[in-house]
Design an enzyme around this catalytic site. Structure first.
Site, PDB file in Angstrom:
ATOM      1  NE  ARG A  68      -3.819  -2.186   2.372  1.00 12.73           N
ATOM      2  CZ  ARG A  68      -3.612  -3.376   2.918  1.00 12.73           C
ATOM      3  NH1 ARG A  68      -2.461  -3.608   3.542  1.00 12.73           N
ATOM      4  NH2 ARG A  68      -4.515  -4.330   2.853  1.00 12.73           N
TER       5      ARG A  68
ATOM      6  CG  ASP B 233       7.192  -8.933   0.686  1.00 10.99           C
ATOM      7  OD1 ASP B 233       7.701  -9.877   0.040  1.00 10.99           O
ATOM      8  OD2 ASP B 233       5.964  -8.683   0.667  1.00 10.99           O
TER       9      ASP B 233
ATOM     10  CE1 TYR C  40       1.389  -7.553  -3.277  1.00 13.71           C
ATOM     11  CE2 TYR C  40       3.375  -6.702  -2.240  1.00 13.71           C
ATOM     12  CZ  TYR C  40       2.405  -7.688  -2.352  1.00 13.71           C
ATOM     13  OH  TYR C  40       2.462  -8.794  -1.536  1.00 13.71           O
TER      14      TYR C  40
ATOM     15  CG  HIS D 215       2.693 -13.187  -5.804  1.00 15.50           C
ATOM     16  ND1 HIS D 215       2.524 -11.844  -6.045  1.00 15.50           N
ATOM     17  CD2 HIS D 215       2.103 -13.417  -4.606  1.00 15.50           C
ATOM     18  CE1 HIS D 215       1.869 -11.283  -5.046  1.00 15.50           C
ATOM     19  NE2 HIS D 215       1.587 -12.222  -4.167  1.00 15.50           N
ATOM     20  NE  ARG D 216      -2.736 -15.627  -3.603  1.00 11.76           N
ATOM     21  CZ  ARG D 216      -3.095 -16.261  -2.500  1.00 11.76           C
ATOM     22  NH1 ARG D 216      -3.097 -17.576  -2.472  1.00 11.76           N
ATOM     23  NH2 ARG D 216      -3.455 -15.598  -1.416  1.00 11.76           N
TER      24      ARG D 216
ATOM     25  CB  SER E 299       4.080 -16.671  -2.290  1.00 12.47           C
ATOM     26  OG  SER E 299       3.061 -16.034  -1.549  1.00 12.47           O
TER      27      SER E 299
ATOM     28  CD  GLN F 151       5.125 -12.842   1.384  1.00 12.24           C
ATOM     29  OE1 GLN F 151       4.287 -12.203   0.748  1.00 12.24           O
ATOM     30  NE2 GLN F 151       6.390 -12.452   1.466  1.00 12.24           N
TER      31      GLN F 151
ATOM     32  CB  SER G   7      -2.693 -10.499   5.709  1.00  6.85           C
ATOM     33  OG  SER G   7      -2.711  -9.720   4.552  1.00  6.85           O
TER      34      SER G   7
ATOM     35  N   GLY H 157       2.347  -4.781   7.028  1.00  7.19           N
ATOM     36  CA  GLY H 157       1.910  -4.013   5.869  1.00  7.19           C
ATOM     37  C   GLY H 157       1.445  -2.616   6.210  1.00  7.19           C
TER      38      GLY H 157
END
Length: 317
Positions: free
Chosen positions: A22, A47, A52, A129-130, A159, A181, A227, A282
């Site tokens: 963010r 990170d 993003y 990422h996933r 992740s 992650q 998160s 975050g």
């Protein structure tokens, strides 16, 4: 600030990382102040990910690090790639999703673009990422090999993958996967629930993650908890949320005992675990970063850790 050995690599990183998803919402001066606050609090790990804010978060982080005159060799920068957004990525790559893409060409292009955004010559870690069910382990291995040989990425990870998915990727590559992650925190304890409710038939006995907690410890693979202050999946923060009076009361009692805030206690809940997790904060609030990094002042007893776990609505078999 405590440090952990990232994935058994010998890299000593802060057990608290700053996630910048963010940071695009901040001005250049505000972003610089956030980076400076993190470093002041001895956070040395940042990170980000190529998706993003469609790449803008990485661009702003890179400029903030430059504006703050942070020595690149004193910090660790991590990014993630492999997700294609519905409207595509920035920098004119022309790709359109939504999908996952772990092809060799895309992974290398993802790193190259991130290096430009971050104004750096290398990433300390790059994560898939996933998981992608269409992944070709050989393509990933080739991408990792070329990126490492070129000095663009020092270490690799994943992740949101379960043990067999990690094994599938690891079997193809010579690069040790050092991190995974995963979402984890006071109100997202699935991997703990499954750890405790073995040989049971209640809801918490259902193992959604394939024993990822024990697997990660056996493989010396660092879990990066993302998160940690959310309940559900991006449903919102639980601290000071009137829908969760029990856990807030317990956190406040412990906060009063240790002379810190509830944010610090919730952070300490994650870092207390002997898996030596790295918590990814975050928050873009200077005040909350101050509060969360006070976790180093908190040494939870085993009973206090379980008190938090139970107050969050969990039970023991």
């Amino acid at each position: 600030m405590e440090q952990i050995n990232l994935g058994g690599t010998g890299l000593m990183v802060s057990d608290i990382a700053l996630g910048v998803m963010r940071i695009n919402e901040k001005s250049a001066s505000e972003a610089q102040a956030i980076v400076e606050k993190a470093v002041e609090k001895q956070i040395n790990f940042f990170d980000t990910a190529d998706i993003y804010a469609s790449g803008k978060s990485s661009t702003i982080l890179g400029q903030a690090l430059k504006d703050a005159k942070i020595d690149r060799e004193s910090i660790y920068v991590q990014s993630k790639g492999g997700i294609i957004l519905p409207d595509g990525q920035i920098n004119g790559d022309g790709l359109r999703g939504p999908r996952y893409d772990f092809s060799k060409d895309h992974l290398i292009a993802s790193v190259d673009i991130e290096l430009q955004r971050l104004q750096t010559d290398y990433l300390d870690t790059f994560l898939l990422h996933r998981p992608d069910t269409l992944l070709d382990p050989e393509q990933i291995a080739q991408a990792f090999s070329e990126l490492h040989a070129a000095g663009k990425v020092k270490h690799f990870g994943v992740s949101n993958m379960n043990p067999w998915q990690v094994e599938l990727v690891q079997a193809a590559t010579d690069q040790k996967l050092v991190a995974n992650q995963l979402q984890f925190g006071v109100m997202h304890t699935g991997m703990i629930d499954a750890d405790l409710h073995v040989n049971m038939t209640d809801d918490r006995s259902f193992d959604h993650d394939g024993g990822i907690l024990a697997y990660s410890r056996l493989k010396h693979m660092t879990i990066q908890a993302w998160s940690p202050f959310q309940y559900g999946f991006f449903d919102g923060p639980f601290i000071d949320n009137p829908d969760f009076p029990g856990i807030n009361a317990t956190l406040q009692t412990l906060a009063d005992k240790y002379g810190v805030t509830k944010n610090a206690v919730a952070t300490a809940f994650v870092t207390k675990h002997p898996a030596k997790m790295q918590i990814v904060l975050g928050s873009m609030s200077l005040q909350r970063l101050d509060e969360m990094t006070e976790a180093s002042k908190v040494t939870l007893t085993n009973q206090e850790w379980y008190d938090i776990y139970l107050a969050a609505g969990n039970d023991l078999p």
